[in-house]
Enzyme design. Structure first.
Site, PDB file in Angstrom:
ATOM      1  N   SER A 181      32.374 -24.259  -8.360  1.00  0.00           N
ATOM      2  CA  SER A 181      32.465 -24.350  -7.556  1.00  0.00           C
ATOM      3  C   SER A 181      32.985 -26.268  -7.121  1.00  0.00           C
ATOM      4  O   SER A 181      33.123 -26.624  -8.214  1.00  0.00           O
ATOM      5  CB  SER A 181      30.805 -25.002  -6.755  1.00  0.00           C
ATOM      6  OG  SER A 181      31.055 -26.246  -5.641  1.00  0.00           O
ATOM      7  N   TYR A 226      22.413 -29.096  -7.772  1.00  0.00           N
ATOM      8  CA  TYR A 226      23.590 -28.258  -7.861  1.00  0.00           C
ATOM      9  C   TYR A 226      25.097 -28.915  -8.633  1.00  0.00           C
ATOM     10  O   TYR A 226      25.608 -28.234  -9.444  1.00  0.00           O
ATOM     11  CB  TYR A 226      24.422 -28.314  -6.353  1.00  0.00           C
ATOM     12  CG  TYR A 226      24.963 -26.868  -5.914  1.00  0.00           C
ATOM     13  CD1 TYR A 226      24.288 -25.824  -6.179  1.00  0.00           C
ATOM     14  CD2 TYR A 226      26.111 -27.727  -5.285  1.00  0.00           C
ATOM     15  CE1 TYR A 226      25.310 -24.434  -5.899  1.00  0.00           C
ATOM     16  CE2 TYR A 226      27.090 -26.117  -5.800  1.00  0.00           C
ATOM     17  CZ  TYR A 226      26.956 -24.854  -5.282  1.00  0.00           C
ATOM     18  OH  TYR A 226      27.456 -23.584  -5.557  1.00  0.00           O
ATOM     19  N   LYS A 285      26.402 -27.040 -11.845  1.00  0.00           N
ATOM     20  CA  LYS A 285      28.034 -26.754 -12.134  1.00  0.00           C
ATOM     21  C   LYS A 285      28.681 -27.670 -12.904  1.00  0.00           C
ATOM     22  O   LYS A 285      30.234 -26.531 -13.878  1.00  0.00           O
ATOM     23  CB  LYS A 285      28.539 -26.559 -11.093  1.00  0.00           C
ATOM     24  CG  LYS A 285      28.345 -25.848  -9.880  1.00  0.00           C
ATOM     25  CD  LYS A 285      27.826 -24.260  -9.837  1.00  0.00           C
ATOM     26  CE  LYS A 285      27.560 -22.825  -8.671  1.00  0.00           C
ATOM     27  NZ  LYS A 285      27.787 -22.160  -9.366  1.00  0.00           N
TER      28      LYS A 285
END
Length: 256
Positions: free
Chosen positions: A112, A125, A129
């Site tokens: 991402s 998150y 990542k």
């Protein structure tokens, strides 16, 4: 399948996968919860039994635990890491023995822009990542001698199901100091569901294009917004490096 490949499509809900893809002699649908190593091993065995080999693995499963770090519970953080970081490791670990035996293979892992830069309300998150990024870069050096390549993909906003109620979970805690900002963040993320500018079908086609190259790229920025983010990250890193270049370069032992 439209590109002529044989496909193993997996998910926790196989009925949903079958509904999306239909039936084909070139399709195997398998049950896979990527947080369970035994599921990953079973999926790989089923793939080998039907098709004899695995040439490309796409690590694509994801979820999103959104919230301020203080309001996210340790359990929510663990669930984020279990899906977005440990899960791809489970599946890759199950696939690698076959690819090593073949002395060929390609592992495509969907990261991402959150793997390039952190953002408010995205601590869980982004942590997953950023971990994914370091793991993939290190893994590449380990498996390249066996003829196995990797591609790390950094998508921006794509109109997937990531922001749906099924895939997005908000922090369970509530701290008064964050109330005003939390309300704005939740409005933003809920409002973006279904409004993302990126077309997943075009990204899929782009991945087919780059994966078919003799020397696929190590990294692929997906979307104009991802390109813009990467350029800003690179510029900021250069500025931060230059700002204290003299001090940073003076920290070695003085010569006797």
């Amino acid at each position: 399948m439209a590109a002529g490949h044989r496909v193993v499509a997996t998910g926790r809900n196989t009925d949903k996968v079958a509904e999306a893809l239909g039936k084909s002699v070139n399709l195997l649908i398998g049950k896979l919860d990527i947080t369970k190593p035994a599921d990953a091993e079973s999926a790989v065995k089923a793939s080998a039994d039907m098709f004899g080999r695995i040439d490309v693995l796409v690590n694509n499963a994801a979820n999103f635990y959104a919230g301020f770090f203080e309001e996210l519970t340790p359990e929510q953080m663990e669930r984020q890491l279990a899906t977005s970081l440990i899960g791809p490791m489970n599946v890759t670990r199950a696939v690698l023995p076959m690819m090593r035996k073949q002395r060929s293979g390609l592992i495509i892992t969907i990261s991402s822009t959150a793997g390039l830069i952190g953002f408010e309300f995205g601590t869980a998150y982004a942590a997953s990542k950023f971990g994914l990024e370091g793991w993939m870069q290190s893994l590449q050096a380990e498996i390249e001698p066996f003829g196995i390549d990797t591609i790390t993909v950094n998508p921006g906003f794509f109109r997937t199901e990531l922001l749906t109620e099924e895939s997005t979970n908000f922090a369970e805690g509530s701290i008064e100091d964050y109330n005003e900002r939390r309300a704005k963040q939740m409005e933003f993320w809920k409002g973006h569901n279904g409004q993302q500018s990126g077309d997943p079908a075009k990204l899929a086609q782009a991945l087919i294009t780059i994966s078919s190259q003799d020397k696929p790229p190590r990294r692929f920025m997906a979307g104009a917004d991802a390109v813009e983010t990467a350029e800003k990250v690179a510029a900021t890193l250069q500025q931060q490096t230059n700002a204290y270049r003299e001090l940073s370069s003076s920290l070695g032992y003085d010569n006797a």
